[in-house]
Scaffold this motif. Structure first.
Motif, PDB file in Angstrom:
ATOM      1  N   CYS A  19       6.069   6.797   3.927  1.00 36.11           N
ATOM      2  CA  CYS A  19       4.834   7.578   4.061  1.00 36.11           C
ATOM      3  C   CYS A  19       5.124   9.066   3.904  1.00 36.11           C
ATOM      4  O   CYS A  19       4.382   9.781   3.214  1.00 36.11           O
TER       5      CYS A  19
ATOM      6  N   VAL B 232      -1.434   8.174   3.964  1.00 36.11           N
ATOM      7  CA  VAL B 232      -1.981   8.326   5.321  1.00 36.11           C
ATOM      8  C   VAL B 232      -2.623   7.029   5.784  1.00 36.11           C
ATOM      9  O   VAL B 232      -2.429   6.589   6.931  1.00 36.11           O
ATOM     10  N   VAL B 233      -3.372   6.388   4.899  1.00 35.28           N
ATOM     11  CA  VAL B 233      -4.003   5.112   5.255  1.00 35.28           C
ATOM     12  C   VAL B 233      -2.943   4.060   5.574  1.00 35.28           C
ATOM     13  O   VAL B 233      -3.059   3.306   6.546  1.00 35.28           O
ATOM     14  N   ALA B 234      -1.891   4.004   4.775  1.00 34.90           N
ATOM     15  CA  ALA B 234      -0.819   3.023   5.018  1.00 34.90           C
ATOM     16  C   ALA B 234      -0.118   3.314   6.335  1.00 34.90           C
ATOM     17  O   ALA B 234       0.252   2.389   7.061  1.00 34.90           O
ATOM     18  N   HIS B 235       0.065   4.581   6.652  1.00 35.84           N
ATOM     19  CA  HIS B 235       0.753   4.949   7.891  1.00 35.84           C
ATOM     20  C   HIS B 235      -0.095   4.610   9.112  1.00 35.84           C
ATOM     21  O   HIS B 235       0.405   4.091  10.102  1.00 35.84           O
ATOM     22  N   VAL B 236      -1.395   4.877   9.041  1.00 39.05           N
ATOM     23  CA  VAL B 236      -2.262   4.699  10.204  1.00 39.05           C
ATOM     24  C   VAL B 236      -2.678   3.249  10.385  1.00 39.05           C
ATOM     25  O   VAL B 236      -2.588   2.702  11.488  1.00 39.05           O
ATOM     26  N   ARG B 237      -3.105   2.611   9.320  1.00 35.43           N
ATOM     27  CA  ARG B 237      -3.679   1.274   9.474  1.00 35.43           C
ATOM     28  C   ARG B 237      -2.649   0.155   9.427  1.00 35.43           C
ATOM     29  O   ARG B 237      -2.791  -0.841  10.122  1.00 35.43           O
ATOM     30  N   GLN B 238      -1.630   0.295   8.610  1.00 38.95           N
ATOM     31  CA  GLN B 238      -0.694  -0.811   8.436  1.00 38.95           C
ATOM     32  C   GLN B 238       0.635  -0.566   9.116  1.00 38.95           C
ATOM     33  O   GLN B 238       1.504  -1.421   9.079  1.00 38.95           O
TER      34      GLN B 238
ATOM     35  N   LEU C 292      -3.405  10.581   0.335  1.00 33.89           N
ATOM     36  CA  LEU C 292      -4.441   9.877   1.110  1.00 33.89           C
ATOM     37  C   LEU C 292      -4.094   8.402   1.318  1.00 33.89           C
ATOM     38  O   LEU C 292      -4.265   7.869   2.425  1.00 33.89           O
ATOM     39  N   VAL C 293      -3.599   7.753   0.296  1.00 35.19           N
ATOM     40  CA  VAL C 293      -3.213   6.339   0.440  1.00 35.19           C
ATOM     41  C   VAL C 293      -2.014   6.218   1.390  1.00 35.19           C
ATOM     42  O   VAL C 293      -1.924   5.277   2.183  1.00 35.19           O
TER      43      VAL C 293
ATOM     44  N   LEU D 157       0.819  -1.209   0.000  1.00 33.76           N
ATOM     45  CA  LEU D 157       0.000   0.000   0.000  1.00 33.76           C
ATOM     46  C   LEU D 157       0.857   1.265   0.000  1.00 33.76           C
ATOM     47  O   LEU D 157       0.557   2.234  -0.708  1.00 33.76           O
TER      48      LEU D 157
END
Length: 139
Positions: free
Chosen positions: A107, A94-100, A91-92, A61
């Motif tokens: 990031c 941020v999602v990779a940093h927060v969720r994975q 945005l992707v 991701l």
């Protein structure tokens, strides 16, 4: 002078009442028991050994986020269309940093590259609007 006597101790034959703070570990030999009365407290409370954490993985991701942001940067050199790719890359990322919990450096790279592509696209929009304002019909 006082004579110091030490005896080798086999870890399997060690007494149950022996205190671990009276032990000196020599890496070249086996552990040695030392009389605490002779030396006092030799080994103070040692801090725990440093634990080396495994680095966070580079996930698919976050690679996708950097790729989107990079495509946005390249496209924004030629026109204002790259801003969308840059925003998606951020945005992707941020999602990779927060969720994975992906690697922070990757990031941050997606954030920076995406922000630069948005700035280039904003420049193109400003330039186009400025050129259109010069095309007013004569009165």
């Amino acid at each position: 002078m006082t004579e110091i006597r030490a005896r080798e101790v086999d870890p399997h034959e060690r007494d149950a009442d022996a205190r671990p703070d009276r032990r000196i570990v020599d890496p070249a030999t086996r552990p040695l028991e030392v009389a605490a009365e002779t030396f006092g407290h030799i080994l103070p409370d040692e801090p725990p050994p440093l634990v080396r954490h495994r680095p966070r993985p580079v996930t698919t991701l976050v690679v996708f986020a950097v790729t989107l942001a990079s495509v946005g940067l390249i496209v924004s050199w030629f026109g204002p269309w790259g801003g969308g790719f840059g925003i998606l890359g951020v945005l992707v990322g941020v999602v990779a940093h927060v969720r994975q919990r992906a690697r922070r450096a990757w990031c941050v790279a997606s954030y920076v590259i995406g922000a630069v592509s948005v700035l280039y696209s904003a420049y193109w929009v400003w330039w186009i609007l400025d050129e259109l304002s010069k095309l007013t019909p004569p009165a």
